[in-house]
Scaffold this motif. Structure first.
Motif, PDB file in Angstrom:
ATOM      1  N   LYS A  56       0.930  -1.129   0.009  1.00 19.90           N
ATOM      2  CA  LYS A  56      -0.093   0.049  -0.071  1.00 19.90           C
ATOM      3  C   LYS A  56       0.744   1.255   0.146  1.00 19.90           C
ATOM      4  N   VAL A  57       0.452   2.154  -0.789  1.00 24.35           N
ATOM      5  CA  VAL A  57       1.227   3.332  -0.946  1.00 24.35           C
ATOM      6  C   VAL A  57       0.359   4.470  -0.160  1.00 24.35           C
ATOM      7  N   VAL A  58       1.362   5.242   0.848  1.00 21.21           N
ATOM      8  CA  VAL A  58       0.572   6.118   1.786  1.00 21.21           C
ATOM      9  C   VAL A  58       1.232   7.484   1.768  1.00 21.21           C
ATOM     10  N   SER A  59       0.558   8.514   1.521  1.00 19.05           N
ATOM     11  CA  SER A  59       0.891   9.850   1.444  1.00 19.05           C
ATOM     12  C   SER A  59       0.697  10.550   3.036  1.00 19.05           C
ATOM     13  N   GLY A  72       1.548  14.160   3.872  1.00 16.07           N
ATOM     14  CA  GLY A  72       2.110  15.548   3.265  1.00 16.07           C
ATOM     15  C   GLY A  72       2.653  15.461   1.640  1.00 16.07           C
ATOM     16  N   ARG A  73       3.772  15.861   1.662  1.00 16.70           N
ATOM     17  CA  ARG A  73       4.793  15.738   0.521  1.00 16.70           C
ATOM     18  C   ARG A  73       5.327  14.196   0.155  1.00 16.70           C
ATOM     19  N   VAL A  74       5.309  13.651   1.464  1.00 14.43           N
ATOM     20  CA  VAL A  74       6.149  12.560   1.368  1.00 14.43           C
ATOM     21  C   VAL A  74       5.237  11.179   1.006  1.00 14.43           C
ATOM     22  N   LYS A  75       5.870  10.349   0.412  1.00 18.11           N
ATOM     23  CA  LYS A  75       4.978   9.157   0.025  1.00 18.11           C
ATOM     24  C   LYS A  75       5.798   7.815   0.513  1.00 18.11           C
ATOM     25  N   TYR A  76       5.201   7.128   0.972  1.00 17.35           N
ATOM     26  CA  TYR A  76       5.643   5.867   1.777  1.00 17.35           C
ATOM     27  C   TYR A  76       5.104   4.531   1.150  1.00 17.35           C
ATOM     28  N   LEU A  77       5.843   3.547   0.841  1.00 22.68           N
ATOM     29  CA  LEU A  77       5.429   2.262   0.507  1.00 22.68           C
ATOM     30  C   LEU A  77       5.420   1.450   1.606  1.00 22.68           C
ATOM     31  N   CYS A  78       4.184   0.919   2.071  1.00 19.73           N
ATOM     32  CA  CYS A  78       4.169  -0.054   3.310  1.00 19.73           C
ATOM     33  C   CYS A  78       3.891  -1.604   2.525  1.00 19.73           C
ATOM     34  N   PHE A  79       4.703  -2.507   2.871  1.00 22.58           N
ATOM     35  CA  PHE A  79       4.620  -3.801   2.626  1.00 22.58           C
ATOM     36  C   PHE A  79       5.166  -4.841   3.415  1.00 22.58           C
ATOM     37  N   THR A  80       4.412  -6.098   3.516  1.00 25.87           N
ATOM     38  CA  THR A  80       4.681  -7.070   4.102  1.00 25.87           C
ATOM     39  C   THR A  80       5.330  -8.527   3.448  1.00 25.87           C
ATOM     40  N   LYS A  81       6.135  -9.122   4.192  1.00 26.08           N
ATOM     41  CA  LYS A  81       6.617 -10.308   3.602  1.00 26.08           C
ATOM     42  C   LYS A  81       7.045 -11.599   4.805  1.00 26.08           C
ATOM     43  N   CYS A  82       7.261 -12.632   4.338  1.00 24.74           N
ATOM     44  CA  CYS A  82       7.630 -13.569   5.286  1.00 24.74           C
ATOM     45  C   CYS A  82       8.928 -13.923   4.696  1.00 24.74           C
ATOM     46  N   THR A  83       9.813 -14.431   5.991  1.00 23.56           N
ATOM     47  CA  THR A  83      11.082 -14.801   5.566  1.00 23.56           C
ATOM     48  C   THR A  83      11.321 -16.330   6.134  1.00 23.56           C
ATOM     49  N   ASP A  84      12.353 -16.893   5.710  1.00 26.31           N
ATOM     50  CA  ASP A  84      12.605 -18.314   6.014  1.00 26.31           C
ATOM     51  C   ASP A  84      12.993 -18.311   7.589  1.00 26.31           C
ATOM     52  N   SER A  85      12.975 -17.469   8.231  1.00 27.63           N
ATOM     53  CA  SER A  85      13.492 -17.429   9.566  1.00 27.63           C
ATOM     54  C   SER A  85      12.265 -17.610  10.705  1.00 27.63           C
ATOM     55  N   GLU A  86      11.278 -18.110  10.241  1.00 27.92           N
ATOM     56  CA  GLU A  86      10.091 -17.864  10.846  1.00 27.92           C
ATOM     57  C   GLU A  86       9.516 -16.719  11.593  1.00 27.92           C
TER      58      GLU A  86
END
Length: 207
Positions: free
Chosen positions: A19-22, A24-38
């Protein structure tokens, strides 16, 4: 990753959210993932810096309790629903960011901390290729959908060209409602019999 924890994350569909979140003038990309380290990793990046929170099953239990939610499954479902509906805000304070998912008192708030240089490089590389693969899949799906639409249009046009021939045969019952011409002298009540002349009485010849 233990199969049960991985299955829980996969079933809740929180293993690959974006999800892209704004702010003010700054945009952030928020994302999730799973790793092999549980672990389940929640990331926020502005394209230069990156902040993350890595949770294993015990860390997720702790976050669930802090949010006042009864179960991990309910926590993940609320997180996913807020993410997908766009109820996500990012606030930056010093070297950390606060990620808020949801609305009002039921919102889930998480503190993410700035990643180390090596972690930042790997995570940005990971999300770059993840987004590229997502775009490629969407292009394939769009091409397939366009081809299906063109096929349906061709079938519709072909079927439409046959319609005039389907109606070419005389319609049943055509001409059956023409008014019948009554023959002169035939009875109106009983058309199959002739109308009788009215009686004129007895005529006596004069003596």
């Amino acid at each position: 990753m233990s199969s049960s924890f991985a299955t829980t994350l996969s079933d809740a569909k929180v293993d690959a959210l974006q999800k892209v979140v704004s702010n003010g003038r700054v945009k952030y990309l928020c994302f999730t993932k799973c790793t092999d380290s549980e672990s389940w990793v929640i990331n926020v990046t502005d394209g230069i810096d990156l902040w993350l929170l890595e949770l294993d099953v015990h860390g997720l239990e702790a976050q669930k309790d802090l949010s006042g939610i009864d179960s991990i499954e309910a926590f993940l479902i609320r997180f996913r629903n807020g993410f997908q509906s766009g109820e996500v805000t990012v606030g930056r304070i010093g070297t950390k960011v606060t990620l808020s998912v949801g609305k009002g008192a039921s919102a889930i708030e998480l503190d993410l901390f700035e990643a180390k240089a090596a972690e930042k490089k790997l995570e940005l590389q990971s999300v770059l290729f993840s987004l590229a693969e997502c775009c490629s899949r969407l292009e394939v799906q769009l091409t397939a959908a366009s081809q299906q639409i063109e096929t349906l249009k061709a079938q519709k046009n072909q079927a439409g060209g046959l319609n005039p021939f389907m109606d070419a045969s005389p319609k049943k019952g055509a001409g059956q409602n023409k008014a019948k011409v009554r023959k002169v002298g035939m009875s109106v009540i009983n058309p199959s019999s002739r109308r009788k002349k009215a009686a004129t009485g007895v005529v006596f010849e004069g003596n």
